[in-house]
Design a protein around this motif. Structure first.
Motif, PDB file in Angstrom:
ATOM      1  N   THR A 202       0.809  -1.307  -0.156  1.00 28.97           N
ATOM      2  CA  THR A 202      -0.179   0.123  -0.053  1.00 28.97           C
ATOM      3  C   THR A 202       0.960   1.195   0.012  1.00 28.97           C
ATOM      4  OG1 THR A 202      -1.782  -1.076   1.268  1.00 28.97           O
ATOM      5  CG2 THR A 202      -1.896   1.252   1.133  1.00 28.97           C
ATOM      6  N   VAL A 203       1.864   1.330   0.756  1.00 28.48           N
ATOM      7  CA  VAL A 203       2.695   2.488   1.030  1.00 28.48           C
ATOM      8  C   VAL A 203       3.568   2.532  -0.501  1.00 28.48           C
ATOM      9  CG1 VAL A 203       4.717   3.417   2.010  1.00 28.48           C
ATOM     10  CG2 VAL A 203       2.926   2.313   3.390  1.00 28.48           C
ATOM     11  N   GLU A 204       3.884   1.655  -1.131  1.00 30.67           N
ATOM     12  CA  GLU A 204       4.607   1.664  -2.295  1.00 30.67           C
ATOM     13  C   GLU A 204       3.684   2.384  -3.411  1.00 30.67           C
ATOM     14  OE1 GLU A 204       8.059  -0.168  -3.533  1.00 30.67           O
ATOM     15  OE2 GLU A 204       8.257   1.176  -1.868  1.00 30.67           O
ATOM     16  N   GLN A 205       2.348   1.768  -3.393  1.00 27.93           N
ATOM     17  CA  GLN A 205       1.326   2.222  -4.315  1.00 27.93           C
ATOM     18  C   GLN A 205       1.151   3.686  -3.854  1.00 27.93           C
ATOM     19  OE1 GLN A 205      -0.048   0.639  -7.128  1.00 27.93           O
ATOM     20  NE2 GLN A 205      -0.400   2.887  -7.392  1.00 27.93           N
ATOM     21  N   GLN A 206       1.068   4.145  -2.752  1.00 28.18           N
ATOM     22  CA  GLN A 206       0.975   5.446  -2.560  1.00 28.18           C
ATOM     23  C   GLN A 206       2.012   6.304  -3.021  1.00 28.18           C
ATOM     24  OE1 GLN A 206       0.452   5.659   1.615  1.00 28.18           O
ATOM     25  NE2 GLN A 206      -1.708   5.126   1.645  1.00 28.18           N
ATOM     26  N   GLN A 207       3.283   5.810  -3.119  1.00 30.28           N
ATOM     27  CA  GLN A 207       4.546   6.475  -3.526  1.00 30.28           C
ATOM     28  C   GLN A 207       4.428   6.581  -5.157  1.00 30.28           C
ATOM     29  OE1 GLN A 207       7.796   4.387  -1.640  1.00 30.28           O
ATOM     30  NE2 GLN A 207       7.483   5.523   0.238  1.00 30.28           N
TER      31      GLN A 207
ATOM     32  N   ASP B  36       1.449   6.936  -6.736  1.00 29.13           N
ATOM     33  CA  ASP B  36       0.656   7.710  -7.068  1.00 29.13           C
ATOM     34  C   ASP B  36       0.976   8.956  -6.760  1.00 29.13           C
ATOM     35  OD1 ASP B  36      -1.166   5.434  -7.133  1.00 29.13           O
ATOM     36  OD2 ASP B  36      -2.267   5.728  -5.388  1.00 29.13           O
ATOM     37  N   LEU B  37       2.073   9.029  -5.775  1.00 35.35           N
ATOM     38  CA  LEU B  37       2.656  10.546  -5.688  1.00 35.35           C
ATOM     39  C   LEU B  37       3.452  10.989  -6.772  1.00 35.35           C
ATOM     40  CD1 LEU B  37       3.645  12.997  -4.046  1.00 35.35           C
ATOM     41  CD2 LEU B  37       5.630  11.465  -2.919  1.00 35.35           C
ATOM     42  N   LEU B  38       4.085   9.961  -7.359  1.00 40.34           N
ATOM     43  CA  LEU B  38       5.146  10.148  -8.625  1.00 40.34           C
ATOM     44  C   LEU B  38       4.224  10.876  -9.773  1.00 40.34           C
ATOM     45  CD1 LEU B  38       7.781  10.316  -9.793  1.00 40.34           C
ATOM     46  CD2 LEU B  38       7.553   7.725 -10.319  1.00 40.34           C
ATOM     47  N   ALA B  39       2.783  10.122  -9.920  1.00 39.57           N
ATOM     48  CA  ALA B  39       2.142  10.483 -10.977  1.00 39.57           C
ATOM     49  C   ALA B  39       1.685  11.718 -10.816  1.00 39.57           C
ATOM     50  CB  ALA B  39       1.003   9.537 -10.811  1.00 39.57           C
ATOM     51  N   THR B  40       1.306  12.294  -9.361  1.00 40.77           N
ATOM     52  CA  THR B  40       0.608  13.584  -9.054  1.00 40.77           C
ATOM     53  C   THR B  40       1.806  14.726  -9.541  1.00 40.77           C
ATOM     54  OG1 THR B  40       1.478  13.405  -6.911  1.00 40.77           O
ATOM     55  CG2 THR B  40      -0.957  12.790  -7.488  1.00 40.77           C
ATOM     56  N   LEU B  41       3.174  14.253  -9.516  1.00 36.27           N
ATOM     57  CA  LEU B  41       4.095  15.436  -9.519  1.00 36.27           C
ATOM     58  C   LEU B  41       4.338  15.416 -10.947  1.00 36.27           C
ATOM     59  CD1 LEU B  41       6.444  14.482  -6.319  1.00 36.27           C
ATOM     60  CD2 LEU B  41       4.918  16.462  -6.756  1.00 36.27           C
ATOM     61  N   LYS B  42       4.115  14.711 -11.806  1.00 41.43           N
ATOM     62  CA  LYS B  42       4.282  14.549 -13.340  1.00 41.43           C
ATOM     63  C   LYS B  42       4.185  15.863 -14.116  1.00 41.43           C
ATOM     64  CE  LYS B  42       2.875  10.838 -15.844  1.00 41.43           C
ATOM     65  NZ  LYS B  42       1.614   9.932 -16.483  1.00 41.43           N
ATOM     66  N   ASP B  43       3.537  16.792 -13.750  1.00 38.63           N
ATOM     67  CA  ASP B  43       3.440  18.190 -14.335  1.00 38.63           C
ATOM     68  C   ASP B  43       4.762  19.165 -14.039  1.00 38.63           C
ATOM     69  OD1 ASP B  43       1.152  17.153 -15.786  1.00 38.63           O
ATOM     70  OD2 ASP B  43      -0.201  18.072 -14.409  1.00 38.63           O
ATOM     71  N   LEU B  44       5.316  18.837 -12.805  1.00 40.69           N
ATOM     72  CA  LEU B  44       6.573  19.771 -12.493  1.00 40.69           C
ATOM     73  C   LEU B  44       7.599  19.204 -13.519  1.00 40.69           C
ATOM     74  CD1 LEU B  44       6.456  19.010  -8.593  1.00 40.69           C
ATOM     75  CD2 LEU B  44       5.851  21.049  -9.735  1.00 40.69           C
ATOM     76  N   PRO B  45       8.472  20.292 -13.668  1.00 40.67           N
ATOM     77  CA  PRO B  45       9.819  20.080 -14.411  1.00 40.67           C
ATOM     78  C   PRO B  45      10.447  18.913 -13.781  1.00 40.67           C
ATOM     79  CG  PRO B  45       9.827  22.300 -13.909  1.00 40.67           C
ATOM     80  CD  PRO B  45       8.423  21.690 -13.136  1.00 40.67           C
TER      81      PRO B  45
ATOM     82  N   ASP C  87       5.474  -6.346  -6.589  1.00 39.39           N
ATOM     83  CA  ASP C  87       5.524  -4.917  -6.550  1.00 39.39           C
ATOM     84  C   ASP C  87       6.907  -4.122  -6.362  1.00 39.39           C
ATOM     85  OD1 ASP C  87       2.733  -5.061  -7.244  1.00 39.39           O
ATOM     86  OD2 ASP C  87       1.945  -4.749  -5.304  1.00 39.39           O
ATOM     87  N   LEU C  88       7.709  -5.042  -5.858  1.00 37.73           N
ATOM     88  CA  LEU C  88       9.083  -4.486  -5.438  1.00 37.73           C
ATOM     89  C   LEU C  88       9.668  -3.863  -6.638  1.00 37.73           C
ATOM     90  CD1 LEU C  88      10.080  -6.716  -2.632  1.00 37.73           C
ATOM     91  CD2 LEU C  88       9.021  -4.560  -2.380  1.00 37.73           C
ATOM     92  N   ILE C  89       9.936  -4.242  -7.808  1.00 40.32           N
ATOM     93  CA  ILE C  89      10.436  -3.847  -8.971  1.00 40.32           C
ATOM     94  C   ILE C  89       9.795  -3.458 -10.149  1.00 40.32           C
ATOM     95  CG2 ILE C  89      12.562  -4.200 -10.513  1.00 40.32           C
ATOM     96  CD1 ILE C  89      13.323  -4.338  -7.591  1.00 40.32           C
ATOM     97  N   ASN C  90       8.954  -4.355 -10.714  1.00 38.63           N
ATOM     98  CA  ASN C  90       8.371  -4.441 -12.178  1.00 38.63           C
ATOM     99  C   ASN C  90       7.140  -3.325 -12.168  1.00 38.63           C
ATOM    100  OD1 ASN C  90      10.029  -6.432 -13.142  1.00 38.63           O
ATOM    101  ND2 ASN C  90       8.822  -8.036 -12.335  1.00 38.63           N
ATOM    102  N   VAL C  91       6.490  -2.994 -10.943  1.00 37.46           N
ATOM    103  CA  VAL C  91       5.721  -1.920 -11.372  1.00 37.46           C
ATOM    104  C   VAL C  91       6.134  -0.633 -11.345  1.00 37.46           C
ATOM    105  CG1 VAL C  91       3.717  -3.325 -10.353  1.00 37.46           C
ATOM    106  CG2 VAL C  91       4.952  -2.078  -8.868  1.00 37.46           C
ATOM    107  N   TRP C  92       7.317  -0.461 -10.746  1.00 36.55           N
ATOM    108  CA  TRP C  92       8.159   0.843 -10.538  1.00 36.55           C
ATOM    109  C   TRP C  92       8.680   1.381 -11.952  1.00 36.55           C
ATOM    110  CZ3 TRP C  92       7.649   4.631  -7.323  1.00 36.55           C
ATOM    111  CH2 TRP C  92       7.270   4.488  -5.957  1.00 36.55           C
ATOM    112  N   LEU C  93       9.014   0.080 -12.733  1.00 33.92           N
ATOM    113  CA  LEU C  93       9.807   0.636 -14.058  1.00 33.92           C
ATOM    114  C   LEU C  93       9.076   1.652 -14.987  1.00 33.92           C
ATOM    115  CD1 LEU C  93      11.746  -2.792 -14.470  1.00 33.92           C
ATOM    116  CD2 LEU C  93      12.755  -0.455 -13.476  1.00 33.92           C
ATOM    117  N   PRO C  94       7.962   1.206 -15.310  1.00 36.60           N
ATOM    118  CA  PRO C  94       6.954   2.205 -16.222  1.00 36.60           C
ATOM    119  C   PRO C  94       7.173   3.434 -15.902  1.00 36.60           C
ATOM    120  CG  PRO C  94       5.915   0.137 -16.002  1.00 36.60           C
ATOM    121  CD  PRO C  94       7.031   0.028 -14.861  1.00 36.60           C
ATOM    122  N   PRO C  95       6.500   3.791 -14.699  1.00 39.41           N
ATOM    123  CA  PRO C  95       6.643   5.157 -14.477  1.00 39.41           C
ATOM    124  C   PRO C  95       8.215   5.720 -14.454  1.00 39.41           C
ATOM    125  CG  PRO C  95       6.143   4.139 -12.418  1.00 39.41           C
ATOM    126  CD  PRO C  95       6.147   3.074 -13.657  1.00 39.41           C
ATOM    127  N   LEU C  96       9.045   4.967 -13.918  1.00 42.29           N
ATOM    128  CA  LEU C  96      10.346   5.597 -14.069  1.00 42.29           C
ATOM    129  C   LEU C  96      11.010   5.524 -15.320  1.00 42.29           C
ATOM    130  CD1 LEU C  96      11.699   3.947 -10.690  1.00 42.29           C
ATOM    131  CD2 LEU C  96      10.776   6.165 -10.951  1.00 42.29           C
TER     132      LEU C  96
END
Length: 180
Positions: free
Chosen positions: A55-60, A62-71, A114-123
């Motif tokens: 859950t905490v990893e998903q929240q992080q 989600d946070l990354l997605a909300t910051l998407k519009d920043l430089p 959830d530890l690696i693979n789900v992080w790779l696309p947004p990164l």
């Protein structure tokens, strides 16, 4: 209480109290349920803790997605700031359960994915936005994830927030250098 409600309460409980070595009974009492209900929904204390980490990893993410519009540089800086704050609470649990996942312990089966693979696309997307060629972005994303987690590990062991923040800033600068 539903599974989702119990999980939300458990995440909030750990945010307020830290992880420690609380028993399933004491966690249940603190969040207003019975240990039997937690066993029913999560199987064990370890199963509950694995779901808290997921859950905490998903929240992080989600946070990354909300910051998407920043430089990109601002996004990386703000994300790092917030992730380090979360790591001070949940980091020991994250690293403990990561070790359990490496040992293929049953309660970490869903966490392991959830530890690696789900992080790779947004990164990867972030790397491409930072100017890294798409063909090289997956390797950069994996390197960035590994280096960041290493810095969080360093923070938890040494408490040297200034040192890890400086190293994170250097990592961000390295990622914005022209690729040759």
């Amino acid at each position: 209480m539903s599974r989702a409600s119990l999980l939300g309460e458990a995440v909030e409980h750990f945010a307020r109290n830290g992880i420690g070595d609380a028993s399933l009974r004491s966690i249940a009492t603190s969040i207003g349920t019975s240990h039997r209900m937690l066993i029913y929904h999560f199987g064990s204390r370890e199963g509950l803790l694995a779901e808290v980490v997921r859950t905490v990893e998903q929240q992080q993410r989600d946070l990354l997605a909300t910051l998407k519009d920043l430089p990109v540089a601002e996004q990386a800086e703000e994300f790092w700031r917030r992730v380090t704050e979360a790591a001070l609470v949940y980091g020991p649990l994250f690293f403990e359960l990561s070790a359990h996942a490496m040992q293929d312990l049953p309660h970490t089966e869903s966490l392991k994915a959830d530890l690696i693979n789900v992080w790779l696309p947004p990164l990867i997307e972030l790397c491409v936005r930072a100017g890294i060629p798409p063909a090289e972005a997956p390797a950069y994303a994996r390197l960035g994830l590994a280096a960041s987690r290493g810095l969080l590990f360093d923070l938890l062991l040494t408490g040297d927030r200034a040192g890890v923040d400086e190293a994170s800033a250097l990592l961000n600068r390295l990622f914005t250098l022209p690729v040759q």
